[in-house]
Structure formats: structure tokens, C-alpha cells
Design an enzyme around this catalytic site. Structure first.
Site, mmCIF file in Angstrom:
data_model
loop_
_atom_site.group_PDB
_atom_site.id
_atom_site.type_symbol
_atom_site.label_atom_id
_atom_site.label_comp_id
_atom_site.label_asym_id
_atom_site.label_seq_id
_atom_site.Cartn_x
_atom_site.Cartn_y
_atom_site.Cartn_z
ATOM 1 N N ARG A 297 0.322 8.530 -5.491
ATOM 2 C CA ARG A 297 1.479 9.361 -5.860
ATOM 3 C C ARG A 297 2.013 8.829 -7.182
ATOM 4 N NH1 ARG A 297 6.938 9.096 -5.257
ATOM 5 N NH2 ARG A 297 8.032 11.043 -4.793
ATOM 6 N N LYS B 116 7.476 1.718 -10.200
ATOM 7 C CA LYS B 116 8.426 1.033 -9.311
ATOM 8 C C LYS B 116 8.772 -0.367 -9.792
ATOM 9 C CE LYS B 116 7.795 3.756 -5.178
ATOM 10 N NZ LYS B 116 7.244 3.852 -3.826
HETATM 11 N N1 HH2 Z 1 8.177 6.697 -3.158
HETATM 12 C C1 HH2 Z 1 9.252 7.410 -3.551
HETATM 13 C C2 HH2 Z 1 9.547 8.650 -2.978
HETATM 14 N N2 HH2 Z 1 8.741 9.179 -2.040
HETATM 15 N N3 HH2 Z 1 6.811 9.044 -0.699
HETATM 16 C C3 HH2 Z 1 5.741 8.361 -0.279
HETATM 17 N N4 HH2 Z 1 4.932 8.887 0.658
HETATM 18 N N5 HH2 Z 1 5.427 7.132 -0.794
HETATM 19 C C4 HH2 Z 1 6.182 6.536 -1.755
HETATM 20 O O1 HH2 Z 1 5.862 5.398 -2.163
HETATM 21 C C5 HH2 Z 1 7.345 7.231 -2.202
HETATM 22 C C6 HH2 Z 1 7.639 8.511 -1.640
HETATM 23 C C7 HH2 Z 1 10.148 6.841 -4.605
HETATM 24 O O2 HH2 Z 1 9.732 7.257 -5.883
HETATM 25 P P1 HH2 Z 1 10.397 8.453 -6.712
HETATM 26 O O3 HH2 Z 1 10.239 9.761 -6.002
HETATM 27 O O4 HH2 Z 1 9.819 8.438 -8.087
HETATM 28 O O5 HH2 Z 1 11.912 8.058 -6.839
HETATM 29 P P2 HH2 Z 1 13.249 8.516 -6.107
HETATM 30 O O6 HH2 Z 1 13.120 8.200 -4.650
HETATM 31 O O7 HH2 Z 1 14.328 7.714 -6.785
HETATM 32 O O8 HH2 Z 1 13.424 9.999 -6.318
#
Ligand code: HH2
Length: 284
Positions: A265, A231
Site C-alpha cells: 500500500r 511512515k
Molecule cells: N496504514 C494507514 C492507513 N490504512 N491500511 C492497511 N491495511 N495497512 C496500513 O499499513 C495502513 C492502512 C496509514 O497511512 P495513511 O493512509 O497514509 O495515513 P492516515 O491514516 O494518516 O490517513
């Protein structure tokens, strides 16, 4: 109390449908996003066979759960229509569940929650903390695990000018209220995970304050999930672009676990699993 013993002191069991996870060590949740615009893996897994192969590879690398998402929540991401989100995530969820892999679905939509659970997902991860009408009903009677995350605003606006009087107190109060709403609906504490939502309507200073409050959040009675992988905070601290944030992300996951997070995660499963193993072997 020594930091490394904090986690074991609070060991309990997380119930996710057919899976029961003993929280005597941090669980590693591997991420697969079937999107074109996710900030880190966007566009890489739109082809179902590639997504399935990646999910199985992460499981082989030691992921305890695979979190499947079909809608990016990056700042200013466009919402995805229901049919499109289902089209993206369902083949992957069905295939991984068929292989016996514990699957979590990352969605805000009750219809996607229901379909995913029907297809064998054992956990629902909602960055909107089950605030959408019908979201709690979609999971209440199923027995699956639920992860409720804090977000200020919506992905479209959340990073414009996030403000809090006391970020830790406000996030903790929100998570307590959402966990109560889930429990009132019949979801036992053993099924609930809470998440401060790093980067969701937070500046770097807010994220650091919440990170330092992980030990306190971990005493609220629910396992805590920490999601910092690749992030912006990691980029701000290291000065690295998204594709060079692995070392910083592994350090953050390890520190989160040492400070009481029961689940991390991550995108880089193999490296995170190795770091956790070394900590557990050397930890006091
Ligand atoms: N962060 C993201 C998505 N889902 N869920 C939880 N519980 N906690 C988090 O910190 C979290 C999450 C964002 O990361 P990512 O899935 O890699 O990116 P994107 O939202 O752009 O798909």
C-alpha cells in the site's frame, strides 16, 4: 529457497467482487486520503475533482487497486463522524468504480463499508480488523475482498507506549483469530488479506521484527499486505521528513514484496511499480 522465488511459489488468486487478482506478482495499492489531517497527503484531496483526478492518475501509473480513506488513523487523530466520512469518500468511490477502477475503502465503520460496497468498491480495508459490531456482517455476503489489519490500542493511544512480550507471535495470533472469525462468517480464504499493521501501536523495533517475519506471516494461508509508505519508521531510519521519504518507501515496498508480501500500500505508485518491474525482470 531464494528470496525472489518465494512470492511465485505461493501464487494464488485474490477474489475481490468482480475482480480476480492473480498473485503471481505483488499488487500495488495506491492511496488517496480525503482528509485534512492524514500524515502524508492530508488536505490535498478534499476537493472531489482533485481526488478523482489523483485516483485516476494513480491507476494510470499502474496501481492495481486504489484505497480510499476518509478518516486519518495517524497517532492522536480525531475520530470522524459517520456522515462526514460518507461525504468525503462516496463521490470518489462512485467516480472511480464508474470508470472501472478496482476500489478499496479504508474504513472502520460498518455503515461506510456497506455504502462503499453498494457503490462498487471491491475491497474493504479495515485497520480495526472488522472488530466493530456489525463490521463482519457488512461485508460477509457481498463477495468483496477484505483486509484485516493488526492494531494495538486505538489511533488515539496506540503510540503512547506500545508493548509486547513477543510482537511477532502476538500479531500472528491476532491475525489468525481475525481471519478465522471472517471465515466462520462465510468469507472464503480467497477473499481475505492480512496485514501486520506497521506503525499501529508499534515502535521501530516492533516494526523491524514484524518486517523480518513477513516470510512466516506469508505462510499463514492468506496474502499479506504491507503498508510502510512514508511512515515514521522510514523517517526514523533515513532521518527524512514525510515529504522526502519516497526512496526509503520504495525500498521498503520492494523488500516487503521480496519477503512475501502480496500487496503493498503506497503513495508513490509510479516509482513503486517501476521498482517492482525491475526486480521482476532481473530477479532470479
Ligand atoms: N496504514 C494507514 C492507513 N490504512 N491500511 C492497511 N491495511 N495497512 C496500513 O499499513 C495502513 C492502512 C496509514 O497511512 P495513511 O493512509 O497514509 O495515513 P492516515 O491514516 O494518516 O490517513
Amino acid at each position: 529457497m531464494a528470496r525472489a522465488t518465494l512470492h511465485f511459489f505461493m501464487a494464488s488468486i485474490l477474489h475481490c467482487g468482480a475482480f480476480k487478482f492473480l498473485l503471481e506478482r505483488p499488487l500495488v495499492v495506491g492511496i488517496v486520503n480525503v482528509t485534512h489531517n492524514s500524515f502524508s497527503d492530508g488536505g490535498r484531496f478534499l476537493d472531489p475533482s482533485r481526488a478523482i483526478a489523483h485516483g485516476l492518475a494513480l491507476r494510470g501509473d499502474g496501481a492495481d487497486l486504489i484505497d480510499v480513506g476518509g478518516e486519518s488513523t495517524r497517532p492522536d487523530a480525531e475520530p470522524v463522524a459517520l456522515e462526514e466520512e460518507l461525504r468525503r469518500v462516496m463521490p470518489l468511490i462512485e467516480a472511480l468504480a464508474r470508470e472501472g477502477v478496482p476500489v478499496s475503502v479504508d474504513t472502520m465503520k460498518p455503515e461506510v463499508m456497506r455504502a462503499a460496497v453498494e457503490a462498487g468498491a471491491c475491497m474493504v480495508n479495515d485497520v480495526n480488523a472488522f472488530r466493530a459490531p456489525g463490521a463482519i456482517d457488512a461485508v460477509a455476503r457481498s463477495g468483496v475482498g477484505v483486509c484485516a489489519m493488526h492494531m494495538q490500542g486505538t489511533p488515539a493511544t496506540m503510540q503512547v507506549d506500545p508493548r509486547y512480550d513477543d510482537v511477532v507471535a502476538e500479531v500472528a495470533a491476532f491475525l489468525r483469530a481475525r481471519a478465522s472469525a471472517l471465515e466462520v462468517a462465510g468469507i472464503g480464504a480467497e477473499r481475505i488479506v492480512i496485514d501486520p499493521g506497521f506503525g499501529f501501536g508499534k515502535t521501530l523495533a516492533h516494526n523491524i521484527a514484524l518486517f523480518r517475519a513477513l516470510p512466516a506471516l506469508a505462510t499463514m494461508g492468506y496474502p499479506v499486505l504491507a503498508g510502510l509508505s512514508r511512515k515514521r519508521s522510514i523517517g526514523d531510519i533515513t532521518g527524512r521528513p514525510v515529504d522526502s521519504r519516497m526512496a526509503g518507501s520504495v525500498a521498503a515496498a520492494l523488500l516487503a514484496a521480496q519477503n512475501g508480501a502480496s500487496l503493498v500500500r503506497v503513495h508513490d505508485v509510479k516509482e513503486t511499480v517501476d521498482a517492482m518491474k525491475v526486480w521482476r525482470a532481473f530477479g532470479v
